[in-house]
Design a protein around this motif. Structure first.
Motif, PDB file in Angstrom:
ATOM      1  N   GLY A  71       0.805  -1.222   0.000  1.00  0.00           N
ATOM      2  CA  GLY A  71       0.000   0.000   0.000  1.00  0.00           C
ATOM      3  C   GLY A  71       0.830   1.259   0.000  1.00  0.00           C
ATOM      4  O   GLY A  71       0.366   2.302  -0.401  1.00  0.00           O
ATOM      5  N   LEU A  72       2.062   1.180   0.478  1.00  0.00           N
ATOM      6  CA  LEU A  72       2.876   2.385   0.483  1.00  0.00           C
ATOM      7  C   LEU A  72       4.005   2.251  -0.524  1.00  0.00           C
ATOM      8  O   LEU A  72       4.686   1.237  -0.558  1.00  0.00           O
ATOM      9  N   GLY A  73       4.194   3.287  -1.319  1.00  0.00           N
ATOM     10  CA  GLY A  73       5.289   3.272  -2.282  1.00  0.00           C
ATOM     11  C   GLY A  73       6.141   4.502  -2.094  1.00  0.00           C
ATOM     12  O   GLY A  73       5.969   5.254  -1.119  1.00  0.00           O
ATOM     13  N   SER A  74       7.031   4.747  -3.050  1.00  0.00           N
ATOM     14  CA  SER A  74       7.953   5.864  -2.931  1.00  0.00           C
ATOM     15  C   SER A  74       7.208   7.182  -2.791  1.00  0.00           C
ATOM     16  O   SER A  74       7.584   8.033  -1.988  1.00  0.00           O
ATOM     17  N   VAL A  75       6.107   7.328  -3.546  1.00  0.00           N
ATOM     18  CA  VAL A  75       5.422   8.618  -3.552  1.00  0.00           C
ATOM     19  C   VAL A  75       4.833   8.922  -2.179  1.00  0.00           C
ATOM     20  O   VAL A  75       4.874  10.057  -1.708  1.00  0.00           O
ATOM     21  N   ASN A  76       4.326   7.903  -1.496  1.00  0.00           N
ATOM     22  CA  ASN A  76       3.771   8.120  -0.167  1.00  0.00           C
ATOM     23  C   ASN A  76       4.871   8.509   0.814  1.00  0.00           C
ATOM     24  O   ASN A  76       4.721   9.440   1.593  1.00  0.00           O
ATOM     25  N   GLY A  77       5.986   7.765   0.754  1.00  0.00           N
ATOM     26  CA  GLY A  77       7.096   8.048   1.659  1.00  0.00           C
ATOM     27  C   GLY A  77       7.627   9.456   1.456  1.00  0.00           C
ATOM     28  O   GLY A  77       7.829  10.206   2.414  1.00  0.00           O
ATOM     29  N   MET A  85      -3.963   5.530   2.775  1.00  0.00           N
ATOM     30  CA  MET A  85      -4.088   4.679   3.959  1.00  0.00           C
ATOM     31  C   MET A  85      -5.513   4.149   4.084  1.00  0.00           C
ATOM     32  O   MET A  85      -5.720   2.987   4.442  1.00  0.00           O
ATOM     33  N   LEU A  86      -6.488   5.005   3.813  1.00  0.00           N
ATOM     34  CA  LEU A  86      -7.880   4.555   3.881  1.00  0.00           C
ATOM     35  C   LEU A  86      -8.102   3.444   2.857  1.00  0.00           C
ATOM     36  O   LEU A  86      -8.737   2.422   3.127  1.00  0.00           O
ATOM     37  N   TRP A  87      -7.537   3.649   1.677  1.00  0.00           N
ATOM     38  CA  TRP A  87      -7.632   2.666   0.600  1.00  0.00           C
ATOM     39  C   TRP A  87      -6.995   1.346   1.038  1.00  0.00           C
ATOM     40  O   TRP A  87      -7.557   0.270   0.860  1.00  0.00           O
ATOM     41  N   THR A  88      -5.799   1.438   1.634  1.00  0.00           N
ATOM     42  CA  THR A  88      -5.090   0.231   2.058  1.00  0.00           C
ATOM     43  C   THR A  88      -5.845  -0.479   3.180  1.00  0.00           C
ATOM     44  O   THR A  88      -5.914  -1.701   3.206  1.00  0.00           O
ATOM     45  N   LEU A  89      -6.425   0.313   4.101  1.00  0.00           N
ATOM     46  CA  LEU A  89      -7.204  -0.293   5.177  1.00  0.00           C
ATOM     47  C   LEU A  89      -8.341  -1.117   4.596  1.00  0.00           C
ATOM     48  O   LEU A  89      -8.651  -2.202   5.069  1.00  0.00           O
ATOM     49  N   GLU A  90      -8.949  -0.581   3.526  1.00  0.00           N
ATOM     50  CA  GLU A  90     -10.051  -1.303   2.898  1.00  0.00           C
ATOM     51  C   GLU A  90      -9.545  -2.588   2.246  1.00  0.00           C
ATOM     52  O   GLU A  90     -10.191  -3.626   2.315  1.00  0.00           O
ATOM     53  N   GLN A  91      -8.376  -2.489   1.609  1.00  0.00           N
ATOM     54  CA  GLN A  91      -7.870  -3.631   0.846  1.00  0.00           C
ATOM     55  C   GLN A  91      -7.325  -4.760   1.716  1.00  0.00           C
ATOM     56  O   GLN A  91      -7.420  -5.919   1.363  1.00  0.00           O
ATOM     57  N   THR A  92      -6.679  -4.418   2.851  1.00  0.00           N
ATOM     58  CA  THR A  92      -5.972  -5.456   3.620  1.00  0.00           C
ATOM     59  C   THR A  92      -6.767  -5.932   4.821  1.00  0.00           C
ATOM     60  O   THR A  92      -6.213  -6.135   5.887  1.00  0.00           O
ATOM     61  N   LYS A  93      -8.053  -6.110   4.622  1.00  0.00           N
ATOM     62  CA  LYS A  93      -8.837  -6.620   5.742  1.00  0.00           C
ATOM     63  C   LYS A  93      -8.448  -8.064   6.047  1.00  0.00           C
ATOM     64  O   LYS A  93      -8.438  -8.502   7.179  1.00  0.00           O
ATOM     65  N   ILE A 138      -1.038  -0.904  13.879  1.00  0.00           N
ATOM     66  CA  ILE A 138       0.012  -0.111  14.548  1.00  0.00           C
ATOM     67  C   ILE A 138       0.556   0.900  13.553  1.00  0.00           C
ATOM     68  O   ILE A 138       0.757   2.067  13.868  1.00  0.00           O
ATOM     69  N   LEU A 139       0.740   0.436  12.334  1.00  0.00           N
ATOM     70  CA  LEU A 139       1.311   1.286  11.298  1.00  0.00           C
ATOM     71  C   LEU A 139       0.370   2.437  10.919  1.00  0.00           C
ATOM     72  O   LEU A 139       0.792   3.582  10.799  1.00  0.00           O
ATOM     73  N   ALA A 140      -0.917   2.113  10.713  1.00  0.00           N
ATOM     74  CA  ALA A 140      -1.863   3.106  10.196  1.00  0.00           C
ATOM     75  C   ALA A 140      -1.920   4.370  11.062  1.00  0.00           C
ATOM     76  O   ALA A 140      -1.746   5.473  10.536  1.00  0.00           O
ATOM     77  N   PRO A 141      -2.143   4.271  12.394  1.00  0.00           N
ATOM     78  CA  PRO A 141      -2.218   5.519  13.171  1.00  0.00           C
ATOM     79  C   PRO A 141      -0.901   6.297  13.166  1.00  0.00           C
ATOM     80  O   PRO A 141      -0.922   7.527  13.210  1.00  0.00           O
ATOM     81  N   ILE A 142       0.227   5.583  13.085  1.00  0.00           N
ATOM     82  CA  ILE A 142       1.516   6.295  13.040  1.00  0.00           C
ATOM     83  C   ILE A 142       1.596   7.116  11.765  1.00  0.00           C
ATOM     84  O   ILE A 142       2.002   8.281  11.769  1.00  0.00           O
ATOM     85  N   ILE A 143       1.164   6.510  10.647  1.00  0.00           N
ATOM     86  CA  ILE A 143       1.219   7.239   9.381  1.00  0.00           C
ATOM     87  C   ILE A 143       0.214   8.394   9.379  1.00  0.00           C
ATOM     88  O   ILE A 143       0.526   9.493   8.930  1.00  0.00           O
ATOM     89  N   PHE A 144      -0.979   8.160   9.932  1.00  0.00           N
ATOM     90  CA  PHE A 144      -1.953   9.260  10.030  1.00  0.00           C
ATOM     91  C   PHE A 144      -1.356  10.414  10.824  1.00  0.00           C
ATOM     92  O   PHE A 144      -1.478  11.581  10.451  1.00  0.00           O
ATOM     93  N   THR A 145      -0.675  10.083  11.921  1.00  0.00           N
ATOM     94  CA  THR A 145      -0.062  11.124  12.749  1.00  0.00           C
ATOM     95  C   THR A 145       0.965  11.919  11.940  1.00  0.00           C
ATOM     96  O   THR A 145       0.963  13.160  11.957  1.00  0.00           O
ATOM     97  N   LEU A 146       1.821  11.190  11.216  1.00  0.00           N
ATOM     98  CA  LEU A 146       2.836  11.878  10.404  1.00  0.00           C
ATOM     99  C   LEU A 146       2.186  12.768   9.354  1.00  0.00           C
ATOM    100  O   LEU A 146       2.684  13.849   9.039  1.00  0.00           O
ATOM    101  N   CYS A 147       1.060  12.304   8.783  1.00  0.00           N
ATOM    102  CA  CYS A 147       0.360  13.099   7.772  1.00  0.00           C
ATOM    103  C   CYS A 147      -0.145  14.403   8.383  1.00  0.00           C
ATOM    104  O   CYS A 147       0.018  15.475   7.799  1.00  0.00           O
TER     105      CYS A 147
END
Lengths: 169, 505
Positions: free
Chosen positions: B39-45, B221-229, B395-404
């Motif tokens: 779900g995360l690639g270079s552009v997201n990072g 992230m929302l998209w990935t949350l949907e995909q990786t259920k 664990i990852l999702a809220p950390i990334i939301f925080t960084l965003c």
């Protein structure tokens, strides 16, 4: 709502958005040619929004003709399961942003992380507390100390006075 | 040629300065992790971490971000092979043969092949970049506003012609990005424009990072949350140094496809709409076509891992060529790098080579170094990355939301922009579910102000005569190519229809 309906509503929404942009581009601005200074300030956004409108109408026409795969899809646009996962996350962020205005970003982050780790992730209290406190502390060090960008603190500002004393003394 | 070598030597010396070298290593590690996470690639990072780079000088910042870009291209293969889900869209083709290899217990073989091929792809493309960039920049020095504008039209036309997405939706995406860029004070007349509901927050315009983090951070992230259920299954990786060396030596069996993939990837990468994902798919197709044993593809052929990996690394370097020399980003990630350069006070384009040679050559030098380090780090820490992948997403999702959120606040320091970012994130997510491409909008908001400025300057010079774009040879060529690209999809459809009609008769 099915994907088919969602595409129709989205096309309507993009049409309305384009119209709003077109209207605002003419609001007190010239969209024509001003001799000596070139195109008016509104010209570029106006013609771009007109293009947006045309593209949206094109999508609408394609919807009526069933030309896009979405227009023929009877799948659910947002399933109940998705709504739970995505909706709670989006809701939690909404809360985080709203709370920031009242209790500041650090306190809001603490609550956001607590909620996420404990109630969405169902992690143990130990990991939850550790991360919920550790992450805001890390963000504080990174932003206030290293980057010199103060994040909003609202009514929790006085709590930070002792830390400022340490940092700037 | 000699001057290139001298400059390159200076660039390499710049890249191994302690601060820059540290940035390269940290960037590579972060890139590998970001690339490996589904779900995360270079552009997201790059989008999420750009605000943090205000810590270091621009030279070090771009080196850091370029290293992330690079690392992510290597990292994508890790999850494609061990999880069977591409870590980033650029690693989709790697799944085709990487997955079967892992299922047969040869994950180590696939991972080593991916790393080695990425290194080859990276190296070949950096050499090509070094050779092409200075002459192209020199050529581009002749460009005036009409050429600049025509070039941007061409860049957007590639999305319509080659993007492969729904055409009206692509056009909408490009235009909304351009319109969003006009919000705020008009650069020429100084008048406020498109201030919705008189909200003062709109007066300072919409920073491209607000849109980029909204779409690539929150929306993704929302998209990935949907995909990786569902649950993910990790394949065990067992490896030893002995096996690794044996695997590296196997490279000679697929050296041809790797080289071909690298060159192909580089050139496809320079096109704004194409980039690493189609490059890797094309390279996979080529490898299969030229193979003596095409049936073994898809069932665990190592060449099927090497070819796309070489291409996606080469494409990431390729996409930097138009960014550095022409000021036109070759991919969404480079669009964000370009926006970053504007924030740092550098004007991307041909003048960069003469005005900031240390910046450009430092970046080029760092690409050589980053390539080597990513290979070493990748090979040494494959087991660690695989462990990280098993970390729960909650664990990852809220950390990334925080960084965003904090990253969205940092550039302008207003909550207005953070709210706007959240709205863009939600809208991006909903639009993406309906197959609206989002990358063109990000590219457009970065290029928007430059496009408008060059258009207005051109029209002013010609007294409002639009023929200026067709009277100058370079801009006329660009416009002609752009028109051809825009017509290409309908021509192709027409031909297909005719062929089908002929077949049914």
């Amino acid at each position: 709502m099915t994907v088919r309906h969602a595409e129709l509503w989205m096309a309507i929404a993009t049409i309305l958005l384009s119209l709003a942009f077109m209207y605002k581009s003419t609001d007190g601005l010239s969209i024509g040619w001003i001799p000596g200074t070139g195109p008016g300030s509104g010209a570029w956004p106006f013609w771009l929004s007109t293009g947006m409108l045309l593209a949206s109408l094109w999508t609408l026409v394609r919807w009526f003709r069933g030309a896009t795969p979405e227009a023929r899809s009877s799948e659910v646009y947002i399933s109940r399961e998705t709504l739970v996962v995505v909706g709670t996350s989006a809701g939690a962020i909404l809360f985080l942003l709203a709370a920031t205005h009242f209790i500041g970003m650090y306190a809001a982050l603490l609550l956001f992380l607590l909620f996420y780790f404990r109630f969405i992730g169902r992690h143990g209290w130990r990991a939850t507390t550790l991360l919920s406190i550790g992450i805001p502390v890390f963000i504080f060090c990174l932003f206030e100390w290293a980057l010199q960008i103060p994040l909003p603190k609202a009514i929790t500002e006085p709590l930070f006075y002792p830390i400022y004393d340490l940092m700037y003394s | 040629m000699e001057t290139i070598l001298v400059s390159l030597g200076g660039g390499l010396a710049e890249a191994v300065q302690p601060l820059n070298l540290t940035m390269i290593i940290i960037g590579c590690v972060i890139g590998l992790l970001v690339g490996a996470m589904p779900g995360l690639g270079s552009v997201n990072g790059v989008a999420i971490l750009l605000p943090i780079t205000f810590l270091v000088p621009p030279n070090a910042a771009i080196i850091f971000l370029a290293a992330i870009y690079y690392g992510a291209m290597y990292g994508g293969a890790i999850s494609s092979i061990t999880l069977g889900i591409p870590g980033a869209s650029t690693a989709v083709a790697t799944v085709f043969d990487g997955r079967p290899l892992a299922q047969q217990g040869h994950a180590d073989k696939a991972l080593t092949a991916a790393a080695t091929a990425s290194f080859i792809g990276g190296t070949i493309s950096v050499v090509l970049f070094t050779l092409f960039a200075p002459p192209l920049a020199e050529f581009a020095l002749r460009f005036g506003p009409p050429e600049e504008f025509a070039l941007m039209v061409l860049a957007f036309a590639t999305f319509i012609g080659l993007g492969g997405d729904d055409i009206p939706k692509t056009i909408f995406s490009i235009l909304i990005g351009l319109v969003l860029a006009t919000i705020g004070l008009d650069i020429i007349s100084g008048k406020p424009r498109l201030i919705f509901f008189d909200v003062s927050g709109f007066l300072h315009g919409i920073n491209f990072l607000v849109l980029a983090i909204g779409i690539y951070g929150i929306g993704e992230m929302l998209w990935t949350l949907e995909q990786t259920k569902g649950q993910v299954i990790v394949h065990k990786v067992q490896t030893s140094f002995r096996a690794m060396f044996r695997n590296i030596r196997d490279v000679k069996h697929y050296a041809g496809t790797t080289t071909l993939g690298s060159i192909l990837g580089y050139f496809v990468g320079t096109l704004p709409a194409a980039g690493a994902t189609p490059a890797s798919l094309m390279s996979y197709g080529l490898a299969k076509t030229f193979s003596k044993n095409p049936d073994s593809f898809g069932k665990g052929n190592v060449a099927g891992v090497a070819a796309p990996e070489a291409a996606n690394n080469a494409a990431s370097t390729g996409s930097m060529l138009p960014m550095i020399t022409l000021g036109i980003p070759g991919s969404p990630t480079t669009a964000i790098l370009l926006g970053g350069m504007i924030i740092w006070g550098l004007r991307p384009g041909p003048l960069l080579f003469s005005e900031h040679p240390d910046f450009v050559w430092g970046l080029i030098g760092s690409l050589y170094i980053a390539n080597l380090f990513t290979l070493l780090i990748n090979l040494a820490f494959i087991p660690v990355f695989v462990r990280v992948l098993t970390m729960p997403f909650t664990i990852l999702a809220p950390i990334i939301f925080t960084l965003c959120i904090v990253g969205g606040y940092a550039p302008t320091q207003t909550m207005h922009d953070v709210w706007l970012m959240f709205v863009f994130g939600l809208a991006g997510y909903l639009l993406r579910k309906l197959n609206y491409p989002v990358a063109p909008a990000v590219l457009a908001i970065v290029l928007g102000p430059l496009a408008e400025l060059s258009l207005r300057q051109s029209l002013l010079a010609s007294q409002g005569d639009a023929m200026i774009f067709l009277e100058r040879p370079i801009s006329a060529t660009c416009i002609a190519l752009a028109v051809a690209l825009m017509l290409y999809p309908s021509v192709r459809r027409l031909l297909e229809r005719r062929k089908r009609a002929a077949a049914t008769e």
